[in-house]
Design a protein around this motif. Structure first.
Motif, short mmCIF file in Angstrom:
data_model
loop_
_atom_site.label_atom_id
_atom_site.label_comp_id
_atom_site.label_asym_id
_atom_site.label_seq_id
_atom_site.Cartn_x
_atom_site.Cartn_y
_atom_site.Cartn_z
N GLU A 137 1.19 7.20 -2.07
CA GLU A 137 -0.18 7.75 -2.01
C GLU A 137 -0.50 8.56 -3.26
O GLU A 137 -1.63 8.49 -3.79
CB GLU A 137 -0.31 8.62 -0.76
N ARG A 177 4.74 0.22 -7.14
CA ARG A 177 3.30 0.49 -7.10
C ARG A 177 2.74 0.97 -8.44
O ARG A 177 1.57 0.78 -8.72
CB ARG A 177 3.05 1.55 -6.04
N LYS A 229 -3.93 6.49 -9.87
CA LYS A 229 -4.56 5.26 -10.34
C LYS A 229 -6.06 5.28 -10.08
O LYS A 229 -6.84 4.75 -10.88
CB LYS A 229 -3.91 4.06 -9.66
N ASP A 257 -1.23 6.11 -6.00
CA ASP A 257 -2.55 5.51 -5.80
C ASP A 257 -3.66 6.48 -6.17
O ASP A 257 -4.70 6.09 -6.72
CB ASP A 257 -2.71 5.06 -4.35
N THR A 258 -3.47 7.76 -5.86
CA THR A 258 -4.48 8.77 -6.21
C THR A 258 -4.62 8.88 -7.73
O THR A 258 -5.74 8.96 -8.27
CB THR A 258 -4.08 10.14 -5.62
#
Length: 721
Positions: free
Chosen positions: A600, A627, A606, A603-604
């Motif tokens: 997570e 990821r 990115k 992803d944040t």
């Protein structure tokens, strides 16, 4: 052989039904390669009547579909998957493994055949080139040499070119043109013109060019396949930690069942030394759990009734009774494996750029060749001369340099890094690494040595506690025993879950463990300490630390010198993380993170348009490694982390991280230079060929020369050495 499938009611025989009218259908799906494939297939099947859920596993290719009642039609499910462009059959584990290996074997065989053809065709084309040096063969001998070259090169090129031909046909069938379209047309046309020239006793044929081009391109194609296979291997390594058999409790009787048959709500027994089979909660019992898979840390977790358990965690000291809260394919391990698969199956940015160039290249170049043929014929040239002029246009603009622009640079850069102790697993990794602007570092095993070490303890005190330490498997006790060396082991030892170990040392009762367990009142317990004492005697405190790597401070400084920001993401407690961050001067850090928290966080970053490099070594880092924009792992990392990472560096230091980024940036500059040269070359060569200034032989030389320039530019960064 795969079973012959019938549509309609016959498929119902392959549905495993339960007593409540529900059931499960398992299919083998071929052709799914990325996260988009997963989403597309699962969404389409989920939308069908009577389907409660669908889950596709990229590692095995298995699509598991839960059915709720008579409305579910197995034949409709299979037809839906096939309508999306994938092949579906009944799931057979052996068939799934064979399907995954088939592509790799085909590429390996094609590469071998192309290499054989490229090497052996030179026996006949090199004598034909002798005319360039005043030793020209007579006409009959030259024709014989070309026929021998045709016998060697043609079957090799047609066989080795099958992966490109299939890809080109599929792309054209969908109304698009990828890079394989001009490659396929160039190879086929080169063979056709070469046969024409041989039949008509022409001076030049190009059989060697066709098979050599395929050989060079297949090298890159095979390496790309190995990257994807490595991602699947990482997921398999992770799933292998899931216990294959679970002990199910029914009316007080234990029975072993395959973990795939465990359902939500089942009561399971987990003896000491066994891994947790599925996610669940403790119903009865207390124990110490090794949660390194989740936290990445060596500190054990004491659990009791109500505590949450994760699949793959190791139960160490006590027998537990748990209640399953998820099936095996929905467990924490399976979720991490899915994240790894989805993150690792990304296409090369340069391949996408080449495909975009091909979308323009194909219509422009082939239209120009057609206009050249028509125009030359209209101007009075014969059909043979017009065809040769059109062929010269296609040969001189054959996308050899474009196809080699990135692979040549990537191979040269990978060789440079290999000499520096960094293994690059794919060329695409260098592309992504060159773009990073933010580095995320794990703590344990990356910034630190990854194992606890005893701090400033007198040798005679260590010797006192060593007999009890040798009787325990606790990480801190192991560190204490390692410091003491070989020796006696305490007798009558009893280990209390989550507390410590008790036993007799030369007839005296002693304890080693937590402060309260040893009898120290009002002591501030810490995750990096052990207490020892004989019954009724003074107590001794041992402290431990996970020492930073010797070059950690310099490595962080080197990364900042490259213009990168640095952050620490760790599953450890806040205290140790804050101390290492302060020692390295890192302001941004987070502690106590699970694998999903790390994903997570990636992803944040990115979502904020940050290009993230993740450096980790543990199983809990594997999903985040897959990821991130790019990822690195040390050579001492677990297999799953190494397989998920793009690059693996050897040695004890972190200097390789900054070195790899520097080389990757240099490689990116060379690749962009090659693309620019390829574009300029085609803009100059095409008009010259259309005007008849370039015949097919000169076109072949120019095409080869452009490829040589690209290769030399790729090697240029290494000349200084």
């Amino acid at each position: 052989m795969s079973p012959v499938l019938a549509r309609g009611p016959d498929l119902e025989a392959f549905v495993r039904r339960d007593g409540e009218g529900g059931g499960r259908l398992e299919l083998l799906v071929a052709g799914a390669r990325c996260a988009a494939c997963i989403r597309k297939i699962e969404a389409a099947v989920d939308a069908l009547p009577g389907v409660a859920g669908a889950r596709l596993n990229l590692t095995t290719g298995k699509l598991a579909v839960d059915l709720t009642g008579p409305d579910a039609r197995p034949d409709v499910i299979m037809e839906t998957v096939e309508a999306l462009g994938y092949r579906a059959s009944l799931f057979d584990p052996a068939q799934a493994v064979a399907a995954q290996d088939q592509e790799g074997r085909e590429l390996a065989v094609a590469l071998g055949v192309a290499g054989f053809g490229a090497g052996n065709v030179m026996m006949f084309t090199v004598p034909a080139w002798a005319g360039l040096f005043g030793q020209e063969l007579n006409a009959s001998t030259l024709t014989l040499m070309y026929w021998m070259a045709a016998i060697v090169a043609t079957p090799c090129a047609l066989f080795a070119g099958r992966p490109f031909f299939r890809s080109a046909w599929t792309s054209l069938w969908r109304g698009k043109a990828n890079m394989d379209v001009p490659i396929s047309i160039g190879v086929i046309l080169t063979l056709a013109v070469s046969f024409s020239e041989t039949l008509l006793h022409g001076r030049h044929a190009y059989f060697d060019a066709a098979v050599t081009l395929l050989f060079l391109l297949l090298i890159g194609r095979y390496l790309d396949h190995r990257l994807r296979a490595s991602a699947r291997s990482a997921a398999r390594d992770l799933l292998a930690l899931q216990a294959p058999v679970a002990l199910r409790l029914h009316h007080g009787v234990e029975s072993g069942v395959p973990v795939a048959q465990v359902r939500v709500g089942d009561r399971l027994a987990v003896p000491p030394g066994q891994r947790i089979p599925v996610d669940g909660q403790v119903e009865a019992g207390v124990s110490d759990i090794d949660n390194a898979l989740i936290t990445g840390e060596t500190a054990l977790t004491a659990v009791g009734p109500g505590a949450r358990l994760h699949a793959g965690a190791l139960n160490l000291t006590g027998r537990l009774v748990m209640v399953a809260s998820a099936r095996s394919e929905d467990s924490t391990l399976a979720a991490i494996a899915r994240l790894m698969e989805a993150g690792a199956q990304s296409r090369s940015a340069y391949v996408r750029l080449a495909d975009k160039a091909a979308a323009l290249y194909v219509p422009i170049v082939h239209a120009a060749a057609a206009l050249t043929f028509v125009g030359a014929w209209a101007l009075g040239l014969g059909p043979r001369e017009a065809l040769l002029r059109a062929a010269a246009v296609l040969i001189v603009t054959c996308p050899c340099a474009l196809g080699l622009a990135a692979p040549a640079v990537q191979i040269a850069a990978s060789a440079r890094l290999f000499r520096k102790g960094v293994l690059v697993k794919s060329g695409a990794a260098l592309e992504r690494l060159a773009e990073v602007d933010h580095v995320v570092l794990d703590k344990t095993g990356v910034l630190t040595e990854g194992r606890p070490r005893l701090v400033d303890a007198p040798a005679h005190l260590v010797a006192l506690a060593a007999p009890l330490a040798r009787a325990s498997r606790h990480p801190l006790a192991l560190a204490l025993a390692r410091e003491a060396g070989l020796g006696l082991v305490a007798q009558a030892c009893v280990e209390t879950a989550g507390q410590g170990v008790e036993g007799l040392i030369q007839g005296r009762r002693a304890r080693l463990g937590r402060a309260a367990f040893v009898g120290v009142e009002q002591a501030q317990g810490a995750e990096t300490e052990l207490w020892f004492g004989f019954e009724g005697d003074l107590k001794i405190r041992f402290t431990f630390e996970d020492a930073p790597r010797a070059d950690a401070v310099q490595a962080v400084a080197d990364l900042r010198a490259l213009g990168l920001t640095v952050e620490i993401l760790s599953g450890d407690l806040a205290g140790p993380v804050s101390r290492i961050a302060a020692a390295l001067g890192v302001v941004d850090w987070r502690a106590g993170l699970t694998p999903f928290d790390k994903v997570e966080a990636i992803d944040t970053l990115k979502a904020r348009n940050r290009k993230v490099l993740m450096v980790g070594d543990g199983l809990n880092d594997a999903a985040a490694l897959a990821r991130a924009q790019a990822s690195m792992a040390p050579g001492a990392a677990v297999d799953a982390a190494q397989n998920a990472a793009d690059l693996v560096f050897t040695g004890e230091g972190l200097a390789a991280v900054a070195t790899a980024i520097g080389v990757a940036r240099s490689a990116r500059a060379r690749a962009l230079q090659n693309f620019a040269f390829s574009a300029a070359y085609n803009l100059l060569a095409m008009p010259a060929a259309m005007a008849g200034l370039v015949n097919p032989f000169i076109a072949a030389l120019a095409m080869s020369g452009s490829s040589m320039v690209v290769l030399l530019n790729a090697l240029r960064p290494g000349w200084r050495r």
